[in-house]
Design a protein around this motif. Structure first.
Motif, PDB file in Angstrom:
ATOM      1  N   LEU A   1       0.870  -1.184   0.000  1.00  0.00           N
ATOM      2  CA  LEU A   1       0.000   0.000   0.000  1.00  0.00           C
ATOM      3  C   LEU A   1       0.904   1.230   0.000  1.00  0.00           C
ATOM      4  N   ASP A   2       0.586   2.175  -0.873  1.00  0.00           N
ATOM      5  CA  ASP A   2       1.388   3.381  -1.038  1.00  0.00           C
ATOM      6  C   ASP A   2       0.677   4.561  -0.397  1.00  0.00           C
ATOM      7  N   ALA A   3       1.346   5.223   0.536  1.00  0.00           N
ATOM      8  CA  ALA A   3       0.782   6.406   1.197  1.00  0.00           C
ATOM      9  C   ALA A   3       1.632   7.641   0.937  1.00  0.00           C
ATOM     10  N   SER A   4       2.439   7.599  -0.115  1.00  0.00           N
ATOM     11  CA  SER A   4       3.408   8.665  -0.339  1.00  0.00           C
ATOM     12  C   SER A   4       2.767  10.012  -0.638  1.00  0.00           C
ATOM     13  N   ASN A   5       1.517  10.019  -1.068  1.00  0.00           N
ATOM     14  CA  ASN A   5       0.841  11.281  -1.366  1.00  0.00           C
ATOM     15  C   ASN A   5       0.081  11.842  -0.168  1.00  0.00           C
ATOM     16  N   ASP A   6       0.083  11.123   0.944  1.00  0.00           N
ATOM     17  CA  ASP A   6      -0.633  11.583   2.135  1.00  0.00           C
ATOM     18  C   ASP A   6       0.296  12.486   2.945  1.00  0.00           C
ATOM     19  N   LYS A   7      -0.044  13.755   3.036  1.00  0.00           N
ATOM     20  CA  LYS A   7       0.829  14.749   3.662  1.00  0.00           C
ATOM     21  C   LYS A   7       0.539  14.971   5.150  1.00  0.00           C
ATOM     22  N   ARG A   8      -0.347  14.188   5.733  1.00  0.00           N
ATOM     23  CA  ARG A   8      -0.662  14.363   7.139  1.00  0.00           C
ATOM     24  C   ARG A   8       0.529  13.970   8.022  1.00  0.00           C
ATOM     25  N   ASN A   9       0.497  14.421   9.279  1.00  0.00           N
ATOM     26  CA  ASN A   9       1.555  14.071  10.218  1.00  0.00           C
ATOM     27  C   ASN A   9       1.644  12.562  10.374  1.00  0.00           C
ATOM     28  N   GLY A  10       2.840  12.082  10.555  1.00  0.00           N
ATOM     29  CA  GLY A  10       3.048  10.662  10.754  1.00  0.00           C
ATOM     30  C   GLY A  10       3.466   9.968   9.467  1.00  0.00           C
ATOM     31  N   ALA A  11       3.987   8.766   9.640  1.00  0.00           N
ATOM     32  CA  ALA A  11       4.472   7.973   8.516  1.00  0.00           C
ATOM     33  C   ALA A  11       4.323   6.500   8.850  1.00  0.00           C
ATOM     34  N   PRO A  12       4.406   5.620   7.854  1.00  0.00           N
ATOM     35  CA  PRO A  12       4.365   4.187   8.154  1.00  0.00           C
ATOM     36  C   PRO A  12       5.427   3.818   9.199  1.00  0.00           C
ATOM     37  N   ASP A  13       4.979   3.182  10.255  1.00  0.00           N
ATOM     38  CA  ASP A  13       5.851   2.884  11.392  1.00  0.00           C
ATOM     39  C   ASP A  13       5.461   1.505  11.912  1.00  0.00           C
ATOM     40  N   GLY A  14       5.136   1.374  13.186  1.00  0.00           N
ATOM     41  CA  GLY A  14       4.840   0.066  13.745  1.00  0.00           C
ATOM     42  C   GLY A  14       3.620  -0.589  13.126  1.00  0.00           C
ATOM     43  N   ILE A  15       3.618  -1.929  13.084  1.00  0.00           N
ATOM     44  CA  ILE A  15       2.535  -2.723  12.498  1.00  0.00           C
ATOM     45  C   ILE A  15       2.151  -3.828  13.467  1.00  0.00           C
ATOM     46  N   LYS A  16       0.845  -4.038  13.619  1.00  0.00           N
ATOM     47  CA  LYS A  16       0.335  -5.223  14.295  1.00  0.00           C
ATOM     48  C   LYS A  16      -0.786  -5.816  13.446  1.00  0.00           C
ATOM     49  N   VAL A  17      -1.058  -7.102  13.635  1.00  0.00           N
ATOM     50  CA  VAL A  17      -1.998  -7.835  12.785  1.00  0.00           C
ATOM     51  C   VAL A  17      -3.046  -8.496  13.672  1.00  0.00           C
ATOM     52  N   ASP A  18      -4.282  -8.548  13.187  1.00  0.00           N
ATOM     53  CA  ASP A  18      -5.309  -9.276  13.938  1.00  0.00           C
ATOM     54  C   ASP A  18      -5.428 -10.702  13.433  1.00  0.00           C
ATOM     55  N   ALA A  19      -6.283 -11.495  14.078  1.00  0.00           N
ATOM     56  CA  ALA A  19      -6.393 -12.922  13.758  1.00  0.00           C
ATOM     57  C   ALA A  19      -6.908 -13.171  12.352  1.00  0.00           C
ATOM     58  N   LYS A  20      -7.581 -12.176  11.784  1.00  0.00           N
ATOM     59  CA  LYS A  20      -8.115 -12.309  10.432  1.00  0.00           C
ATOM     60  C   LYS A  20      -7.144 -11.805   9.368  1.00  0.00           C
ATOM     61  N   GLY A  21      -6.004 -11.321   9.787  1.00  0.00           N
ATOM     62  CA  GLY A  21      -4.998 -10.867   8.831  1.00  0.00           C
ATOM     63  C   GLY A  21      -5.051  -9.396   8.495  1.00  0.00           C
ATOM     64  N   ASN A  22      -5.935  -8.637   9.161  1.00  0.00           N
ATOM     65  CA  ASN A  22      -5.956  -7.194   8.948  1.00  0.00           C
ATOM     66  C   ASN A  22      -4.759  -6.543   9.631  1.00  0.00           C
ATOM     67  N   LEU A  23      -4.197  -5.545   8.981  1.00  0.00           N
ATOM     68  CA  LEU A  23      -3.077  -4.817   9.560  1.00  0.00           C
ATOM     69  C   LEU A  23      -3.589  -3.574  10.280  1.00  0.00           C
ATOM     70  N   PHE A  24      -3.038  -3.318  11.446  1.00  0.00           N
ATOM     71  CA  PHE A  24      -3.240  -2.065  12.163  1.00  0.00           C
ATOM     72  C   PHE A  24      -1.871  -1.401  12.179  1.00  0.00           C
ATOM     73  N   ALA A  25      -1.734  -0.339  11.417  1.00  0.00           N
ATOM     74  CA  ALA A  25      -0.419   0.200  11.117  1.00  0.00           C
ATOM     75  C   ALA A  25      -0.361   1.698  11.382  1.00  0.00           C
ATOM     76  N   ALA A  26       0.656   2.119  12.121  1.00  0.00           N
ATOM     77  CA  ALA A  26       0.881   3.548  12.285  1.00  0.00           C
ATOM     78  C   ALA A  26       1.159   4.158  10.916  1.00  0.00           C
ATOM     79  N   GLY A  27       0.498   5.268  10.631  1.00  0.00           N
ATOM     80  CA  GLY A  27       0.647   5.893   9.333  1.00  0.00           C
ATOM     81  C   GLY A  27       0.242   7.349   9.365  1.00  0.00           C
TER      82      GLY A  27
END
Length: 356
Positions: free
Chosen positions: A274-300
């Motif tokens: 997933l590309d977030a390079s055009n998102d200018k909000r504060n923060g960036a891709p950082d820590g990642i955690k995953v749920d049992a169904k495979g969804n990512l919860f990712a700092a961004g």
């Protein structure tokens, strides 16, 4: 982690939310509305509705820090996290917030001379041993017990005779190997031209059979495997539930990568997840955690991104300040703890996280 923006000084860190023996948050002075914050959600796909409560709330767990990172839920029922600029690992339990280890990263006699002197990401191995990305310590270490002054085993500190940059985040694989990222954010200048940087790359590495290394022994430096060498700023790292995919966040520019995992634990070809390079909000891709169904919860950018196993951005849990990392915790694994600049927050969700 990503470079922090110093928060307004708030004095000594203070605990706003304790954890009871049942691992459910409760507030000191529950009539204080500042301790509960309704979550603003950027909903992008109906699939997010199954993961989120109707009216989710942020609970502020602790505050008054500068740049917090690396949260980890300990099996016996409490949270630990790193406050990097104060060079400490902290513990939050029913008694409050306390320093567990200081210094946690840099241990020299002279002032560090950089913003981030402490340790960074943390995880647990299958035996429950705390494993820490040393960041300014430039190593990966494992605590053989929950006594901070007990035996510490260095799992990695160099590659081909050169010091690691500043190990940032880490995750154990299904076979007991340890995977970690190594950007330059723990160096004094946080860039590739830092005079203390010995490696030309910012890599993703694998320590084969890390769980089998004997307590207190020296690392097998010849065994360390460089898996990825072409990412500018590798950061967060996580496995899919079935162990077939490894996710790596890249902070500059902003995107997430996905790599297939081979039978021998090395990686196949990677692709942008997933590309977030055009998102200018504060923060960036950082820590990642995953749920049992495979969804990512990712700092961004903007907060915590919820990403489907197919790479679709489902929603963002918006945070006022940059979020660095997160951890699943609580008795049922449905509480997500986040480290957000100067504070630690928790939120109850409708999905169960994968916990080490």
């Amino acid at each position: 982690m990503f470079r922090f923006v110093p928060a307004i000084a708030t004095g000594v860190p203070c605990l706003l939310l304790a954890l009871n023996i049942n691992t459910q948050p409760f507030m000191k002075g529950s009539n204080n509305p500042s301790m509960e914050i309704p979550v603003q959600i950027e909903r992008l796909d109906p699939a997010a509705d199954a993961l989120l409560p109707q009216h989710p709330v942020w609970h502020r767990v602790a505050t008054g820090f500068t740049w917090v990172e690396g949260p980890i839920w300990i099996h016996s029922g409490y949270l630990m996290f790193a406050d990097i600029p104060s060079n400490s690992i902290r513990k939050v339990d029913s008694h409050g917030d306390s320093i567990w280890l200081q210094p946690s990263g840099y241990r020299g006699q002279e002032p560090y001379g950089g913003k981030e002197s402490g340790s960074n990401g943390m995880t647990l191995d299958p035996a429950g041993r705390l494993t820490v990305a040393g960041h300014a310590a430039r190593n990966v270490m494992r605590f053989e017990s929950m006594d901070p002054h007990g035996t510490v085993t260095i799992l990695a500190d160099s590659y081909q005779g050169k010091k690691l940059n500043s190990p940032n985040d880490l995750v154990y694989g299904p076979d007991g190997s340890l995977y970690f990222t190594d950007p330059p954010y723990g160096l004094r200048t946080q860039n590739d031209s830092d005079p203390h940087k010995e490696l030309k790359i910012n890599g993703v590495y694998r320590i084969p059979n890390a769980t089998k290394q004997k307590p207190g022994s020296q690392p097998d430096r010849n065994a360390l495997q460089l898996l990825v060498s072409d990412l500018p700023r590798p950061n967060g790292i996580a496995f899919s539930p079935d162990g077939k995919w490894l996710y790596v966040s890249n902070s500059e520019p902003k995107f997430w990568m996905r790599y297939s995992v081979k039978e021998d634990g090395t990686l196949g070809a990677g692709s942008i997840f997933l590309d977030a390079s055009n998102d200018k909000r504060n923060g960036a891709p950082d820590g990642i955690k995953v749920d049992a169904k495979g969804n990512l919860f990712a700092a961004g950018p903007g907060g915590v991104w919820i990403i489907s196993p197919t790479g679709k951005h489902l929603a963002t849990l918006l945070t006022e300040k940059s979020t660095a990392n997160m951890a699943w915790g609580g008795a049922d694994g449905r509480t997500l703890y986040t480290t957000t600049t100067d504070s630690v927050f928790s939120i109850r969700l409708n999905t169960t996280g994968l916990r080490p």
